[in-house]
Write a protein that holds these residues in place. Structure first.
Motif, mmCIF file in Angstrom:
data_model
loop_
_atom_site.group_PDB
_atom_site.id
_atom_site.type_symbol
_atom_site.label_atom_id
_atom_site.label_comp_id
_atom_site.label_asym_id
_atom_site.label_seq_id
_atom_site.Cartn_x
_atom_site.Cartn_y
_atom_site.Cartn_z
ATOM 1 N N ASP A 393 0.838 -1.211 0.000
ATOM 2 C CA ASP A 393 0.000 0.000 0.000
ATOM 3 C C ASP A 393 0.875 1.264 0.000
ATOM 4 N N GLU A 394 1.924 1.231 0.801
ATOM 5 C CA GLU A 394 2.807 2.395 0.896
ATOM 6 C C GLU A 394 3.525 2.645 -0.431
ATOM 7 N N LEU A 395 3.998 1.570 -1.068
ATOM 8 C CA LEU A 395 4.662 1.724 -2.361
ATOM 9 C C LEU A 395 3.711 2.300 -3.404
ATOM 10 N N VAL A 396 2.473 1.810 -3.407
ATOM 11 C CA VAL A 396 1.485 2.326 -4.358
ATOM 12 C C VAL A 396 1.267 3.818 -4.134
ATOM 13 N N ARG A 397 1.143 4.230 -2.870
ATOM 14 C CA ARG A 397 0.973 5.662 -2.573
ATOM 15 C C ARG A 397 2.160 6.473 -3.075
ATOM 16 N N TYR A 519 12.215 -0.624 -5.876
ATOM 17 C CA TYR A 519 11.565 0.386 -6.712
ATOM 18 C C TYR A 519 11.740 0.079 -8.200
ATOM 19 N N GLY A 520 12.883 -0.491 -8.571
ATOM 20 C CA GLY A 520 13.074 -0.895 -9.966
ATOM 21 C C GLY A 520 12.254 -2.108 -10.333
ATOM 22 N N ALA A 600 8.582 5.434 -11.048
ATOM 23 C CA ALA A 600 9.201 4.667 -9.968
ATOM 24 C C ALA A 600 10.542 5.269 -9.565
ATOM 25 N N TRP A 601 11.305 5.757 -10.536
ATOM 26 C CA TRP A 601 12.579 6.404 -10.211
ATOM 27 C C TRP A 601 12.347 7.666 -9.389
ATOM 28 N N ASP A 602 11.369 8.454 -9.799
ATOM 29 C CA ASP A 602 11.055 9.664 -9.044
ATOM 30 C C ASP A 602 10.599 9.320 -7.628
#
Length: 690
Positions: A393-397, A519-520, A600-602
């Motif tokens: 959930d945190e990654l999606v946010r 993230y990659g 994702a990089w940002d």
């Protein structure tokens, strides 16, 4: 066809991607052992793959990253990893699929002797090949008899409708889904169908491989008819091919069928009947359980052409096609000879797979499909803990917020369009892990010792479940993948992105891996699905999921200039001699890869809070991020499978998906390719969209 258009998944079909591995024969076992449950992963400080989440042993440092970034990151893995005999391709997704299937087997084995467990009875009955063989064709004979008894073509529409109810493909594809231009209402959709081969090109191409495949197809049709005790099989098989060739000539191409505007054609039944005479559509829809006044037609000229082909075809040929299609559809629950012949053509000839999966693997897949939510409930309780869902959930946010910042910074989009794009992003619904409610299978009868009956009743149930939606509120809670599926998808009509539990594992996501690698991996996958809502077709849907024109003409022009450059870039790739990637067919997925990696990089940069990440294992943050991306695309194909994908798959092959990095400035900073490198693009030639 429209459902395929709307649900833009990370990959097509199953068993598709790359692999985490050491090298050689050790790879499969190591990866399976490494991919333990998220609970186990969280209990150790060491990443499951390598020293920081990336498998360095799989690299080939003799390859310059600027010449072939895929080979640099994955070259040794490619050289030392063999495709298992029961796979058409092999990589990380297949490793995770095998793991998911093994876990599901453990669940089903635990209840296979429980007469009160539907999933246990379904699984045990499918496993009983000896029992299936003993019954011969008796279980399917009533349906085959119904087909053969049809004495007048006026009854063909009703027969084709009943075939659809039974899960057997007929001349058209019909399903119920939200109305694209009124997404709060369900509508009946109709699309082209009627082919036994994967695509129109298999019928119409003069390429030697296609001619060879057509000949093998006729042999397969004849063999199935012969096994069913039908006379004159060779001539009847040739007649089926001739009929399907006439259907293929009417079909739209896959590129044409991607266009959301052109495939939305709402008409009354009277209008449809007038445009496509020769087929009784009202009876066809009524037999399928749809009493409607209107229908949305995806490819009107193709539907008309198919109706014309039906009019011209002898009734005997139409019946023979349904006969063979039924035997192929249910080959897995018919005597072994049918099962083996079906696999010999669709598995070996079309995909190059030497050996069929073991019976238990197919029993798991059947049960997981027929009683999806019943299996899923047990799976997620055992293998998807709350902490994994919270981390996802945190990654999606984070990635969603990064996409929002990119929208704010766009120079080519008008302010008013940008504001609407921001509103659309704010209205996103992310679905992580599993549905928040389950379907009820209480009225699906599963009988011990009746494998064919179970399969047909499951198809009947699924059809009734879909068609029962007409006139009911939209089921926004519904999922179109199970939690056991190693994949993800975007659905623009519901403005949602969906990530099943099984993909939230290494190499995509590992709580103990370096954040840059995560993230990659999963970060880019999240960005990929988010950006599908802004690809060349997803962008046509507004914040409410309605297909509408909400961009200015100048926005569309500037967007098309960028996407056309991406089409040309991918058109130039030639994975097999004489066969190029189709840039127009794969455009949506290529846009999603490009935008997903960018966002994702940002997001990764933002997560650092302005603090430098430093080197890990001798690699800079930029290098680790892009190595994480390349790792998830480790995949090897059999030639027949790759050939089929180049003709039919809206996704580029894995190697070319890894190469999308050539458009990204941070990749150049990370690996410093020279201007003479094969992947090098001058700054003004790099495609920048989102």
């Amino acid at each position: 066809m429209r459902r395929s258009l709307l649900l833009s998944s990370l990959l097509a079909g199953s068993a598709l991607l790359g692999a985490c591995a050491t090298t050689g024969a050790e790879q499969t076992q190591t990866a399976r052992e490494a991919a333990t449950s998220p609970v186990q992963a969280a209990s150790t400080a060491k990443p499951q793959i390598g020293s920081f989440g990336f498998d360095e042993a799989g690299m080939d440092r003799a390859i310059a990253p600027g010449d072939d970034f895929y080979g640099f990151a994955n070259g040794t893995w490619v050289k030392t990893t063999q495709i298992p005999a029961d796979k058409s391709n092999y990589g990380m997704f297949t490793v995770l699929e095998d793991l998911s299937r093994t876990r599901t087997r453990e669940i089903l084995d635990g209840v296979r002797s429980d007469a009160n467990s539907k999933i246990g009875v379904a699984y045990a009955t499918y496993l009983d090949q000896a029992g299936i063989d003993a019954k011969g064709l008796a279980p399917i004979q009533p349906w085959l008899g119904t087909i053969k008894a049809l004495g007048n073509k006026s009854g063909y529409a009703a027969l084709a409708g009943q075939a659809s109810v039974n899960g057997v493909d007929g001349p058209f594809g019909g399903y119920v889904g939200p109305d694209d231009k009124n997404p709060e209402v369900y509508a009946l959709n109709l699309s082209q169908s009627g082919l036994g081969l994967p695509d129109r090109d298999y019928y119409l191409s003069t390429d030697a491989k296609m001619v060879e495949t057509r000949n093998a197809y006729v042999a397969h049709l004849a063999k199935m008819l012969t096994l069913a005790g039908e006379p004159n099989a060779q001539a009847r098989a040739a007649a089926i091919l001739a009929y399907e060739t006439s259907v293929a000539k009417a079909h739209w191409t896959r590129v044409e069928s991607r266009n959301a505007d052109k495939t939305y054609n709402k008409m009354t039944l009277a209008q449809l009947q007038k445009q496509a005479p020769g087929f009784d559509f009202p009876t066809y829809f009524k037999t399928m359980g749809a009493t409607v006044d209107t229908v949305i037609v995806a490819q009107p000229s193709a539907v008309a052409g198919i109706a014309k082909a039906i009019t011209a075809a002898p009734l005997a040929v139409l019946k023979d096609q349904l006969l063979v299609r039924s035997l192929d559809q249910y080959a897995g629950v018919l005597p072994a000879a049918f099962d083996q012949e079906n696999f010999a053509f669709y598995g070996t000839t079309l995909s190059g797979t030497p050996e069929q999966q073991q019976r238990w693997e197919r029993a798991v897949d059947f049960t997981s499909d027929a009683l999806a939510d019943e299996v899923s409930k047990v799976y997620v309780a055992k293998y998807f803990p709350p902490e994994t869902k919270a981390a996802a959930d945190e990654l999606v946010r984070n990635v969603t917020e990064a996409m929002g910042r990119r929208l704010d910074q766009l120079e080519w989009m008008a302010p008013e369009t940008k504001a609407k794009a921001r509103a659309k992003l704010a209205a996103f619904t992310p679905k992580i892990g599993y549905p928040d409610r389950w379907k009820d299978y209480s009225n699906l009868e599963i009988r011990g010792g009746d494998a064919l009956g179970n399969a047909v009743r499951a198809a009947n149930w699924a059809h009734a479940d879909n068609f029962s939606k007409l006139g009911r509120p939209i089921q926004k809670w519904e999922w179109f993948m199970t939690p056991m599926t190693v994949n993800a998808y975007a659905n623009p009509v519901m403005n949602e992105i969906v990530f099943p539990a099984a993909i939230l594992q290494p190499p995509f996501f590992d709580p103990n891996a370096d954040p840059a690698v995560n993230y990659g991996g999963i970060g880019a996958v999240i960005g990929h699905e988010i950006s599908h809502h802004f690809d060349d077709q997803g962008r046509k849907y507004d914040a409410k999921g309605s297909l509408t024109d909400w961009w200015t003409p100048e926005d569309v022009k500037r967007f098309d200039e960028r996407t056309n450059a991406l089409v040309r870039q991918y058109d130039a790739y030639e994975p097999l001699p004489g066969l190029h990637v189709k840039g127009a067919l794969t455009l949506g997925e290529n846009i999603a890869d490009l935008a997903g990696l960018t966002a994702a990089w940002d997001a990764y940069q933002h997560s650092l809070g302005g603090k430098p990440a430093g080197e890990v294992g001798g690699y800079t943050p930029e290098q680790r991020f892009y190595l994480g991306w390349a790792q998830v695309w480790r995949r090897s194909y059999r030639e027949a499978n790759l050939r089929q994908r180049l003709l039919t798959d809206p996704h580029s092959p894995s190697e070319q998906r890894a190469w999308v990095v050539r458009n990204l400035d941070p990749w150049y900073t990370a690996f410093k390719p020279g201007a003479d490198s094969k992947l090098y693009l001058a700054p003004d030639a790099r495609v920048r969209i989102w």
